[in-house]
Design an enzyme around this catalytic site. Structure first.
Site, PDB file in Angstrom:
ATOM      1  N   SER A   5       0.867  -1.179   0.000  1.00 26.77           N
ATOM      2  CA  SER A   5       0.000   0.000   0.000  1.00 26.77           C
ATOM      3  C   SER A   5       0.901   1.225   0.000  1.00 26.77           C
ATOM      4  O   SER A   5       1.044   1.940   0.967  1.00 26.77           O
ATOM      5  CB  SER A   5      -0.918   0.000   1.222  1.00 26.77           C
ATOM      6  OG  SER A   5      -0.182   0.070   2.420  1.00 26.77           O
ATOM      7  N   ASP A  56       0.793   8.179   7.335  1.00 29.87           N
ATOM      8  CA  ASP A  56       1.747   7.238   6.738  1.00 29.87           C
ATOM      9  C   ASP A  56       1.861   7.593   5.246  1.00 29.87           C
ATOM     10  O   ASP A  56       2.783   8.311   4.853  1.00 29.87           O
ATOM     11  CB  ASP A  56       1.270   5.804   6.955  1.00 29.87           C
ATOM     12  CG  ASP A  56       2.100   4.789   6.197  1.00 29.87           C
ATOM     13  OD1 ASP A  56       3.198   5.141   5.723  1.00 29.87           O
ATOM     14  OD2 ASP A  56       1.664   3.622   6.064  1.00 29.87           O
TER      15      ASP A  56
END
Ligand code: 2PG
Ligand code: MG
Length: 404
Positions: free
Chosen positions: A41, A299
């Site tokens: 991801s 993130d």
């Protein structure tokens, strides 16, 4: 001070069986090895790795120049790599090669100074004092870390975080809690499927289900863990339709916000990572505004990149940050991101990637810079466990020193 005499590189397999690189730097008859992970991801603001075969070709290019030089500091070596690469995203030499070299160099430089790696890293970071991080164990895997045929839950990670600052105690709690969780999952026939990070796979569409199951285990085991999630919402965001989407489910930003408000209250969450898409800072702000006590962690949003972090701070989007060396590509830039987070008074969580190797660098980094958390998946998977064990080893060595 540090002279690199030679370098060797090879291709190895990561925890997903995908190819990555391992590099040795040689100096005064000693070798300093490192290998690099990779993410699934991946945020769009991350530095770019290149094919392992190409990265090994780049190594020759680096050594033709580096082999003739002396490097005084980590910063000098990292700047040399950044300049030789010459691109903003490190895609020429490859962010994977650059990081492997930078980590091997840190090991070499620490050895030259006769310092443990964590102490060398602490000294790179202005004013840091070392301390043990909380351990964030990803025990139920979902999202893109699970094969679609297993109908995974929408959020990527459902984590249990032991309420102790001792890595040894936290790891023991982690293993015991996993046993309890197995007991909760077994009647559902879901105690023997695992995702990329070694956590269990639970099928379903309800994003809350992973937390319900962890909470059920917590009621049996005792209130010795906090719960957290990584929604990894950039993977859910559908820019064309302007909604968050997972299989047959869709949510607007507002609907997701309501879910977060509910689960924060219901489970007393410690942290939420990537609650919204990396470009939608206004949505982040709505969550962060009211939630001073919960760690709202960037993130994909921040990508261990000081420019992205400044934007996020200005938008008041987050109050914490994930630090992943391979998002930015060098040790110095990773530490610059940590220093900036401290200036913002943000929580710092050092993290692995979903495709990992046996390299335990991030454990020394997390302890050295005094991170609030280390997130490295489930301790059931070897590549994750080595990071947690390295912290236990540091803890034991410090106790021995006190007892001397
Ligand atoms: C994350 C990471 C690690 P990936 O999103 O935090 O858990 O996943 O490495 O696939 O980006
Ligand atoms: Mg994440």
């Amino acid at each position: 001070m540090a002279k690199i005499e030679a370098a060797r590189g090879r291709i190895i397999e990561d925890s997903r069986g995908e190819k990555t690189i391992e590099i040795d730097l040689l100096s005064r008859g000693r070798e300093f090895k490192s290998s690099v992970p990779s993410g699934k991801s991946r945020g769009k603001f991350e530095a770019k790795p290149i094919a392992p075969e190409k990265a090994l070709e780049s190594l020759e290019r680096v050594m033709r120049v580096a082999g003739k030089k002396n490097f005084e500091t980590q910063r000098e070596f990292d700047d040399f790599l950044i300049n030789l690469d010459g691109t903003p995203d490190k895609s020429s030499l490859g962010a994977n090669l650059i990081l492997a070299l930078s980590i091997s160099f840190a090991r070499l430089a620490a050895a030259e100074e006769n310092l443990p790696l964590y102490e060398f890293l602490r000294r790179q970071s202005a004013g840091a004092s070392s301390s043990f991080p909380r351990l964030l164990f990803n025990l139920i895997n979902g999202g893109v870390h699970v094969s679609a045929s297993d109908s995974p839950l929408p959020f990527q990670e459902y984590l249990a975080v032991p309420k102790t600052s001792s890595p040894e105690a936290a790891l023991k709690t982690g293993f015991e809690f996993i046993e309890t969780l197995k007991g909760v999952l077994a009647p559902r026939g879901e105690a023997d499927r695992f995702g990329d990070e070694g956590g269990f796979v639970v099928s379903g569409l309800d994003p809350e289900l992973g937390l319900e199951l962890l909470d059920e285990a917590r009621r049996v085991y005792g209130d010795r863990v906090d719960l957290s999630i990584d929604a990894a919402a950039s993977s859910l965001w559908d820019a064309r339709e302007s909604v968050y989407k997972w299989r047959s489910q869709t949510w607007t930003g507002e609907e997701l916000l309501k879910i977060y408000e509910w689960i924060i209250k219901r489970y007393g969450l410690l942290s939420i990572e990537d609650p919204f898409d990396e470009e939608r800072m206004e949505e982040w702000e709505t969550l962060s505004r009211e939630r001073r006590g919960v760690w709202i962690i960037g993130d994909d949003l921040t990508a261990t990149n000081v420019e992205r972090m400044k934007k996020a701070a200005q938008a008041r989007a987050a109050n914490g940050v994930i630090i992943k060396p391979n998002q930015i590509g060098t040790v110095s830039e990773t530490i610059a991101a940590v220093n900036l987070a401290r200036q913002f008074d943000w929580k710092v969580v050092v993290s692995h990637r979903s495709g990992e190797t046996d390299d335990d660098f991030i454990a020394d980094l997390a302890y050295g810079i005094g991170a609030d958390g280390l997130k490295s998946g489930s301790p059931l998977q070897g590549e994750r466990l080595v990071k947690y064990k390295r912290l236990v080893q540091i803890e034991k060595s410090l106790k021995q020193e006190v007892n001397k």
